[in-house]
Design a protein around this motif. Structure first.
Motif, PDB file in Angstrom:
ATOM      1  N   GLU A 224      -0.655 -28.884 -35.271  1.00 49.33           N
ATOM      2  CA  GLU A 224      -2.178 -29.766 -34.526  1.00 49.33           C
ATOM      3  C   GLU A 224      -1.618 -31.480 -34.743  1.00 49.33           C
ATOM      4  O   GLU A 224      -1.974 -32.491 -33.740  1.00 49.33           O
ATOM      5  N   PHE A 228      -1.418 -33.879 -31.531  1.00 47.11           N
ATOM      6  CA  PHE A 228      -2.463 -34.007 -31.442  1.00 47.11           C
ATOM      7  C   PHE A 228      -2.966 -36.426 -31.036  1.00 47.11           C
ATOM      8  O   PHE A 228      -2.735 -37.126 -30.683  1.00 47.11           O
ATOM      9  N   ASP A 229      -1.756 -36.638 -32.574  1.00 48.06           N
ATOM     10  CA  ASP A 229      -0.950 -37.027 -32.053  1.00 48.06           C
ATOM     11  C   ASP A 229      -0.785 -38.738 -30.863  1.00 48.06           C
ATOM     12  O   ASP A 229      -0.881 -39.184 -30.474  1.00 48.06           O
ATOM     13  N   PRO A 232      -3.660 -37.414 -26.711  1.00 45.71           N
ATOM     14  CA  PRO A 232      -4.962 -37.108 -27.457  1.00 45.71           C
ATOM     15  C   PRO A 232      -5.579 -36.261 -26.760  1.00 45.71           C
ATOM     16  O   PRO A 232      -6.740 -35.983 -26.676  1.00 45.71           O
ATOM     17  N   LEU A 234      -5.297 -33.405 -26.015  1.00 44.33           N
ATOM     18  CA  LEU A 234      -5.494 -31.745 -26.403  1.00 44.33           C
ATOM     19  C   LEU A 234      -6.556 -31.681 -27.521  1.00 44.33           C
ATOM     20  O   LEU A 234      -7.024 -30.475 -27.441  1.00 44.33           O
ATOM     21  N   GLU A 235      -6.981 -32.973 -28.361  1.00 42.78           N
ATOM     22  CA  GLU A 235      -7.555 -33.108 -29.174  1.00 42.78           C
ATOM     23  C   GLU A 235      -9.065 -32.999 -27.904  1.00 42.78           C
ATOM     24  O   GLU A 235     -10.291 -32.510 -28.166  1.00 42.78           O
ATOM     25  N   GLN A 238     -10.235 -29.703 -26.895  1.00 45.38           N
ATOM     26  CA  GLN A 238     -11.178 -28.788 -27.565  1.00 45.38           C
ATOM     27  C   GLN A 238     -12.221 -29.150 -28.126  1.00 45.38           C
ATOM     28  O   GLN A 238     -12.881 -27.834 -27.938  1.00 45.38           O
ATOM     29  N   ASP A 239     -12.569 -30.491 -27.944  1.00 49.21           N
ATOM     30  CA  ASP A 239     -13.919 -31.081 -28.026  1.00 49.21           C
ATOM     31  C   ASP A 239     -14.783 -30.320 -26.615  1.00 49.21           C
ATOM     32  O   ASP A 239     -15.847 -29.785 -27.010  1.00 49.21           O
ATOM     33  N   MET A 251      -5.020 -24.808 -31.157  1.00 45.76           N
ATOM     34  CA  MET A 251      -4.084 -25.502 -30.984  1.00 45.76           C
ATOM     35  C   MET A 251      -3.318 -24.205 -30.734  1.00 45.76           C
ATOM     36  O   MET A 251      -2.780 -23.379 -31.961  1.00 45.76           O
ATOM     37  N   SER A 256       2.080 -26.324 -25.850  1.00 42.69           N
ATOM     38  CA  SER A 256       1.216 -26.968 -25.782  1.00 42.69           C
ATOM     39  C   SER A 256      -0.827 -26.543 -25.314  1.00 42.69           C
ATOM     40  O   SER A 256      -1.427 -26.666 -25.468  1.00 42.69           O
ATOM     41  N   THR A 258      -3.788 -24.238 -25.505  1.00 46.41           N
ATOM     42  CA  THR A 258      -4.983 -24.403 -26.373  1.00 46.41           C
ATOM     43  C   THR A 258      -5.814 -23.162 -25.226  1.00 46.41           C
ATOM     44  O   THR A 258      -5.715 -22.723 -25.215  1.00 46.41           O
TER      45      THR A 258
END
Ligand code: C5P
Length: 290
Positions: A224, A228-229, A232, A234-235, A238-239, A251, A256, A258
């Motif tokens: 991740e 994520f870098d 973003p 993808l983060e 998740q949130d 992930m 990619s 999730t």
């Protein structure tokens, strides 16, 4: 004779990378969970040579395709010169971190062995599979597994009591992530690249003991960090999934895709609807009972 086989996928409940090896691969420990969603493959003895067709025009059907490479390796090892016709109905997203291509290769080994009267023992199939890709051997077993080495050393496990009745919601955002890119960029995140050994065995024992609250804290994916870098979103996914009831969100593999774990299928379906009303319907989503 014509064989029709389902080619499934997987998610990694933990993917803990332990460091880079002298051969360029990364030493890791991972827990892989089969997911009952997949492509469909048909195999038929026909003429000479290999005829591969695929429903997805984005996938090459020559020796760049893992199915082609698996069939070629099988015929060479079994010393068979007969022909075969293979069709791959691709339902899963490409470069998604859920092992779709690896499963296609493993199913090819198993199906050809069945079609040609089992010329190769399981150990040989495992070796051929490992030579093709780190995740391929896992798909020869059709069980959850603890995998080590570069992922090719597979210890099959019984279904985890802590997951019974629960369900996955999976989302692929419409772009893939290249596995080599992911590992190369992991080098920029030393903490993620040098994980503490033993975390995979820990989550296995909690999942086996049926201790969901303890297991839920153990889900982790080193890859991740680079994903994520660069992506973003993808983060953000998740949130959103956690804010909307996901017990866990992570992930899978090098991404990619999730996934979220929900208490049951109805909750996973409801989460999927919420997700689509928030982010639109442009990627690939699925819900499936564990
Ligand atoms: O084995 P597989 O074909 O899935 O690996 C693709 C690439 O991912 C490798 O060439 C390597 O760059 C990277 N990789 C790695 N360590 C692993 C698995 C894959 O560095 N354990």
């Amino acid at each position: 004779m014509r064989l029709v086989k389902k080619s499934p996928c997987k998610v990694n409940l933990i993917l803990n990378i332990l460091g880079k090896r002298a051969d360029g691969f990364h030493e890791l420990e991972t827990v892989m969970q089969p997911v009952n969603l997949g492509d469909e493959m048909t195999f038929e003895r026909a003429g000479t040579g290999l005829q591969l067709t695929c429903s997805n025009p984005e996938l090459p059907t020559d020796s760049k395709n893992l199915v082609h490479r698996a069939a070629t390796a099988f015929f060479a090892a079994a010393k068979i010169s007969d022909g075969v016709k293979i069709h791959l109905q691709k339902n899963l997203p490409l470069a998604g971190g859920i092992g779709g291509g690896s499963a296609n290769a493993a199913v090819t080994f198993a199906a050809l062995n069945e079609l040609f009267g089992s010329p190769l023992p399981r150990g040989t199939l495992h070796e051929l599979a490992a030579a093709l890709g780190s995740d391929v051997p896992f798909f020869l077993y059709d069980k959850p597994a603890l995998a080590t080495g570069r992922g090719e050393k597979v210890q099959p496990l019984e279904n985890f009591p802590a997951l019974i009745g629960k369900a996955f919601f999976l989302v692929h955002p419409g772009f893939g992530i290249s596995t080599p890119w992911s590992y190369q960029n992991l080098a920029r995140f030393p903490a993620a690249m040098n994980g503490k050994k033993g975390r995979a065995a820990e989550i296995v024992s909690k999942l086996q003991a049926g201790d969901w609250p303890a297991a839920a804290g153990g889900f982790y994916n080193s890859l991740e960090a680079p994903a994520f870098d660069k992506f973003p979103v993808l983060e953000l996914y998740q949130d959103f999934l956690r804010e909307n009831g996901a017990l866990v969100s992570l992930m899978s593999g090098s991404g990619s895709t999730t996934f979220a774990i929900m208490e049951n299928s109805a909750a996973a379906d409801a989460l999927g609807e919420k997700f689509k009303s928030q982010f639109g319907d442009n990627g690939w989503t699925a819900t499936v009972r564990i």
